[in-house]
Write an enzyme that holds these catalytic residues in place. Structure first.
Site, PDB file in Angstrom:
ATOM      1  N   ASP A  74      -6.280  -6.166   7.116  1.00  0.00           N
ATOM      2  CA  ASP A  74      -6.139  -4.609   6.465  1.00  0.00           C
ATOM      3  C   ASP A  74      -4.857  -4.954   5.509  1.00  0.00           C
ATOM      4  OD1 ASP A  74      -6.534  -1.903   6.200  1.00  0.00           O
ATOM      5  OD2 ASP A  74      -5.167  -1.680   7.675  1.00  0.00           O
TER       6      ASP A  74
ATOM      7  N   THR B  14      -3.004  -1.343   4.308  1.00  0.00           N
ATOM      8  CA  THR B  14      -1.984  -0.302   4.809  1.00  0.00           C
ATOM      9  C   THR B  14      -1.650  -0.451   6.166  1.00  0.00           C
ATOM     10  OG1 THR B  14      -3.126   1.294   3.291  1.00  0.00           O
ATOM     11  CG2 THR B  14      -1.926   2.159   4.712  1.00  0.00           C
TER      12      THR B  14
ATOM     13  N   LYS C  95       1.390  10.854 -17.761  1.00  0.00           N
ATOM     14  CA  LYS C  95       1.832   9.810 -16.849  1.00  0.00           C
ATOM     15  C   LYS C  95       0.449   9.095 -16.501  1.00  0.00           C
ATOM     16  CE  LYS C  95       2.080  11.813 -12.447  1.00  0.00           C
ATOM     17  NZ  LYS C  95       2.490  12.277 -11.352  1.00  0.00           N
TER      18      LYS C  95
END
Length: 1174
Positions: free
Chosen positions: A388, A390, A539
């Site tokens: 994984d 995160t 941005k």
């Protein structure tokens, strides 16, 4: 009450009526009680025994026990088998029961959580397990969602609520859900108690991003989507209260549908052992048949001559029946070729992991834990790691660490001067603070953009406490950075944004938000300042933004590009910032065109994209930001070293593609010297197939990488990370992966992915993670390891051969489902390269020695059969047979199985290539098995025929012959114990005091016990049990006996020594070479077989001689429209526009006092910043 009708067959739909348990119970929907345990009190014994008897050896020993209970064929006492069998089954059962107890404990903890259920117009507390489909539940802020709910109403404006879905998809940014407008008015228990709507929807499934149904209420039908659902495992955030109708409960919830079943895991050595046991059983049957045939011939030709005075025992009445009974007797005698003690594995090995202080994390006070005792050796054979992202590779902490403003680079930077060529000037963040304070216009405009161009919501919970609600962690970090430099975002309304600029409150008119999406990869706002000037702030990804700049920016673009390349090389997440001044006429013209596009009924999204494109031109570049999505400590080094060990690492994440790819570069899975990174993003079967074939053709065409050009100037020191040359990488999205996993395409996907050095799967569901692991297990027959920290990783962890849980910020579900757990990803290299490799080495030596010593022990009976009339007479005393595997030879092999090592742990980490023998299964396989049993059979031949040849003609000092059965038995047993003890001394690579004590103590215990067993004392007490009275004492005083023992030992051991010396000289392994070099101090640290220098702390080296974007932005489309519509505005939020005037002094005092420390931003439950101001 009423029902609604839809054209769906009952088998394909679910009907739920609110507040009507009697109606809903007719469908027998699952309760909300979850069960992840394997057993209960009633099923434990039968299910556990069934699992244990899947081991062929256990079934084999049960069969032998039954045979030993038959007196006519039993040549050994029944207790020699039943005691070890019951012991092994009991130890395993206790271990399994303990593991399941903790699962029950976890289930009870979850099932007994309290929830508030609307019953008869009032709120009543109910345990989660008692919640039923059709109940209405009240949820409060920061509570877990108990079941899959249809959101009915919320305390937020327009019935919005915010949720965190980390346990479902690993994402920690907030998501928004909204109820239907018709149910939004149901905000109190009385009105909810009278709600009798009926939901007709799809049956339970595992699709996290899809829900389809209808709400039938008051003779109207309202469509339902995933946007109206709160799924079990989510956490309610920044929402005071909400109410939901239970649609799916317990095992029917999408979380549980994705969790997978608890599987019974067996190692590859276990599976091989099952095959070998069958082979050995077949071999034993063949030996039994040979001896039975010999018995028949002997009884017919010779035994018949003795019938007159030595008749057959009843019920034997002919030579064929005698042979039949003899066969089963020999099966019992020869059963020790597979001793049951072989299956009492070194369970103590798991304690070595638990006690390893180098895998202890002092920050979180967490030690490594082996939650299983049966998979240790498989840790030394891993070929694929599925990780994984995160919380496993990253820390969930965003840090604004660097930026480029008007061509000046700011931030903490470790630079190197190398022959005056590689030189970079960086200003510290404290310099930037002074620049802002002294009124630098470019710096002011830079942070003004960050404080205005976003979709963050702010709220003043109490006086002086400002809290930001950011949809993505990136936005929270940027707005927090602007705040820390004096540009404090205060509040917003649908038409204004209020900012405190260096202590002065300023309110901007918000004219438009040009929303972010994955195609545009940028967002813009158009604002009017108090002086009436209109400006667009933008941005986004530098590659797209630079194309839309005014031509006068070329020089600044080149400088900023260099900075961005350095940021990208460091693995930072970058955004470029720009602005454009608009005249009133330009704004009016564009605004009218925007209104028309917004009202269009066809192709609305495309029309808006064209309008956005038109205004986002001729912009002026301000600079760029660099945010560090902080990796866990040691992640790049760990991945580099594991790659050198020929372990392939795949990242399976629920995050978006840009974020995942950026982390890939940060942790050095993806590197600049890769030939190509293939992106698979097709939405149809045909497009995915074509993209996979193009990628595979690219792989094949470039199997030989082009010769490297002249090296770019760089610092003299190199790192592990740079030493790994790469070729290809594959990035695939979740919707493309769904097609790639189909049966007719999975082969192509595996072929393409497995030739790539790195694979990243983005936007994948928990079930897809498990399917990818299953695919590799199916097609590659390789040992897989899955590592994760959240509930969305549980299915993958259960599916892989080995599951590792990270005890992180996403709960403990992954840890509870895992086989091993620790707190940091970096400990994985020690788990595999040290504990895993040693465990595999120890188990292989353990098994080889076990088969050797037991074939040497047992085959002596076979040769003796030809000299005892095939009568199933044993060579040894029955007590020696019982104690041989339990006492005389068990402890030395146990010590070897616990403490043995070929090279020290530091060498295991320095030379990752040492790990490859386990992956190739070189140390114990069918070939090694045959070598072991061949050596055992050779030893048995020597141990039988050498004493037989010498003692048959030998005499004692008194002239009496030595050729009697008991003298022969004692001589052979003594020689056997000495030979196998010398053999394990040769096999032991790492001696400890315990090894010495066990090896030589076992030899001493043999002589002690044998002398006691053959003593006059025991014979006088148990005359019917001890028949070898005086044999040891009379035999071991004979010089000829000791000469026989020494000669047999030499003949057995010398060929082994000669073979090993030749192998060491002619075909040495890497570990043999390292053992020879033990006294030499290597110069650097290895790359595979060559040592390489350690990775320096601080800045990791990266190759920056190429152009690539470090853009990554974990943002979602749709928030701009939500803000400008005012739907997510509280009434109190409108009043916050005046908040700035109350806090206008001493802004500079609120800045971070540490001038050189990076501005940090903690991503914790989406409350991204909390500022106490006075």
């Amino acid at each position: 009450s009423h029902s609604c009708v839809v054209c769906v067959s009952p088998e394909e739909e679910r009907r739920v009526r609110a507040n009507d348990r009697e109606y809903n119970e007719k469908f027998q929907y699952a309760s909300n009680c979850i069960v992840t345990s394997k057993y209960n009190v009633i099923t434990f014994l039968p299910v556990n025994l069934f699992e244990q008897f899947q081991e062929v050896a256990n079934t084999y020993f049960l069969f032998l026990l039954i045979l030993q209970l038959i007196p006519q064929i039993s040549s050994l006492s029944w207790f020699t088998t039943i005691v070890p069998l019951v012991l092994v089954l009991s130890i395993t059962a206790v271990k399994d029961a303990t593991d399941d107890y903790f699962r029950h404990k976890s289930d009870n903890q979850v099932n007994n959580r309290q929830s508030q259920v609307v019953i008869h117009g009032s709120l009543q507390k109910e345990k989660w397990m008692n919640v039923r489909v059709g109940d209405i539940i009240k949820l409060e802020n920061n509570q877990f969602v108990a079941a899959d709910l249809l959101l009915l109403s919320s305390s937020e404006p327009h019935s919005l609520c915010y949720i965190e879905t980390a346990e479902l998809d690993g994402e920690t940014n907030m998501k928004v859900r909204q109820s239907l407008s018709v149910t939004a008015e149901l905000g109190d228990p009385n009105s909810l108690a009278s709600f009798d709507g009926e939901v007709v929807c799809e049956p339970p499934n595992n699709k996290l991003d899809r829900f389809c149904g209808l709400l039938c209420w008051r003779d109207c039908k309202y469509p339902l989507s995933n946007h109206n659902m709160l799924l079990r495992g989510c956490v309610l955030r920044n929402t005071e209260t909400c109410y939901g109708l239970v649609i799916f409960a317990g095992p029917d919830t999408k979380l549980m549908q994705n969790s997978g079943r608890t599987k019974f895991k067996r190692t590859s050595i276990d599976r091989l052992m099952n095959t070998l046991v069958l082979w050995i059983f077949g071999f034993m049957v063949c030996m039994g048949v040979i001896l039975a045939v010999g018995n028949a011939v002997w009884e017919r030709e010779v035994g018949s001559l003795f019938q007159s005075y030595l008749a057959w025992d009843l019920p034997v009445d002919n030579f064929l029946f005698s042979a039949f009974l003899s066969f089963w007797s020999y099966v019992i005698i020869l059963n020790t070729v597979v001793p049951i003690s072989l299956y009492v594995r070194s369970g103590i090995l798991y304690l070595l992991i638990n006690w390893d202080r180098k895998m202890f994390c002092p920050q979180c006070n967490t030690a490594a834990e082996a939650r299983t005792t049966t998979l240790n050796e498989e840790l030394g054979q891993v070929e694929y790691i599925f990780s994984d992202k995160t919380g496993t590779l990253t820390q969930n902490i965003m840090s604004f660490s660097k930026c480029s403003i008007n061509g000046h680079a700011y931030g903490v930077y470790y630079y190197t001067i190398y022959h005056m060529i590689y030189y970079t000037i960086y200003y510290s963040l404290s310099d930037l603070r002074w620049s802002v304070k002294l009124g630098d216009l470019h710096s002011h405009e830079f942070f003004r953009l960050l404080s205005l161009c976003h979709t963050v919501m702010s709220e003043e919970k109490k006086e002086g406490e400002l809290m930001y609600k950011a949809q993505s962690p990136d936005e929270g970090a940027l707005v927090t950075a602007a705040r820390n430099f004096g540009f404090v975002f205060r509040s917003r309304t649908p038409g204004t944004v209020t900012v405190t600029e260096l202590g002065r409150p300023v309110t901007y008119t918000l004219l438009a938000i040009l929303d972010f999406n994955n195609i545009r990869k940028r967002m813009s706002v158009i604002v009017r300042n108090p002086e009436g000037r209109i400006r667009l702030y933008c941005k986004g990804a530098d590659t797209l933004l630079f194309e839309r700049l005014h031509s006068s920016n070329n020089h600044l673009v080149n400088i900023t590009t260099d900075h961005l390349n350095e940021y990208a090389g460091d693995g930072l997440r970058t955004l470029a910032l720009a602005y454009r001044d608009l005249s009133e006429e330009q704004w009016e013209e564009w605004s009218e065109r925007h209104r028309q596009a917004d009202r269009a009924t066809d192709c609305r999204e495309d029309r808006l994209a064209d309008i956005y494109e038109h205004i986002e031109q001729d912009m002026m570049l301000l600079g760029a930001t660099a945010i560090e999505d902080k990796l866990q400590e040691g992640v790049p080094e760990t991945i580099a070293i594991l790659s050198l060990a020929n372990i392939k690492i795949w990242v399976l994440t629920g995050d978006k593609q840009e974020t995942a790819v950026n982390i890939g570069y940060s942790c050095k899975m993806l590197t600049g010297d890769m030939t190509e990174v293939f992106i698979i993003s097709g939405n149809t079967v045909l497009s995915v197939r074509e993209e996979l074939r193009v990628a595979l053709r690219g792989d094949k065409q470039q199997q030989c990488p082009p010769p490297p050009g002249p090296p770019a100037p760089r610092p003299p020191s190199s790192t592990t990370l740079d030493s790994i040359s790469g070729e290809f990488a594959l990035v695939i999205n979740g919707h493309s992966l769904a097609h790639a996993l189909e049966a007719d395409m999975e082969g192509e996907f595996v072929s393409t992915a497995c030739v790539c050095r790195a694979v990243i799967c983005c936007r994948v569901t928990p079930l897809q993670k498990a399917l990818v692991v299953e695919l590799i297990k199916k097609h590659k027959k390789a040992v897989t390891l899955a590592i994760g920290d959240g509930a969305n990783d549980v299915s993958m962890i259960k599916t892989a051969h080995i599951g590792v849980g990270i005890s992180g910020q996403e709960g403990i579900q992954a840890v509870l489902a895992s086989d091993y757990s620790f707190s940091q990803f970096r400990f994985l290299q020690r788990l595999l390269l040290v504990h895993g490799r040693w465990s595999y080495l120890r188990m292989c030596r353990f098994l080889c020695y076990f088969f050797y010593k037991n074939f040497a022990f047992t085959m002596v009976h076979f040769w003796f059969g030809f000299f005892c009339g095939f009568s199933a007479q044993t060579v040894y005393d029955q007590y020696f047979i019982t104690l041989y595997n339990i006492v005389y030879t068990s402890l030395p092999v146990l010590a070897m199985g616990i403490f043995d090592q070929d090279v020290p742990e530091q060498r295991s980490l320095e030379y990752p290539k040492l790990y490859e023998p386990g992956q190739l299964n070189l140390l114990f396989n069918k070939r090694e098995f045959f070598i072991c049993i061949t050596q055992g059979i050779y030893t048995s031949v020597v141990l039988f025929f050498v004493p037989y040849a010498i003692l048959s003609h030998g005499t004692q000092g008194t002239g009496e012959p030595l050729a009697d059965y008991q003298t022969f038995a004692v001589t052979t047993a003594t020689a056997l114990v000495i030979v196998v003890s010398v053999q394990i001394a040769l096999d032991t690579g790492y001696w400890t005091a315990i090894n010495h004590f066990f090896v030589w103590g076992s030899v001493g215990s043999f002589f002690t016990i044998m002398l006691a067993m053959h003593s006059q004392t025991l014979f006088s007490i148990f005359p019917n049990q001890f028949h070898f009275v005086g044999s040891a004492q009379s035999t071991l005083v004979q010089p000829l006996v000791w000469l026989t023992i020494v000669l047999a030992t030499v003949i057995c051991i010398v060929p082994v020594l000669a073979f090993r010396f030749l192998k060491l000289d002619l075909k040495p392994q890497l570990s043999d070479t390292l053992v020879r070099q033990k006294t030499r101090k290597p110069a650097g640290r290895c790359m595979g077989g060559v040592r390489f220098g350690g990775v320096p702390e601080g800045r990791l080296g990266a190759r920056c001689g190429f152009r690539r974007s470090g853009y990554a932005f974990a943002h979602q489309e749709g928030f701009g429209e939500l803000i400008t519509s005012g739907k997510n505005m509280r009434l109190s939020s409108l009043a916050l526009a005046n908040f700035a005037s109350r806090h206008s002094s001493s802004w500079i005092d609120t800045l971070n006092p540490a001038p050189t420390a990076p501005l940090w931003f903690r991503h914790d439950y989406t409350i991204y910043t909390m500022d106490h101001m006075s």
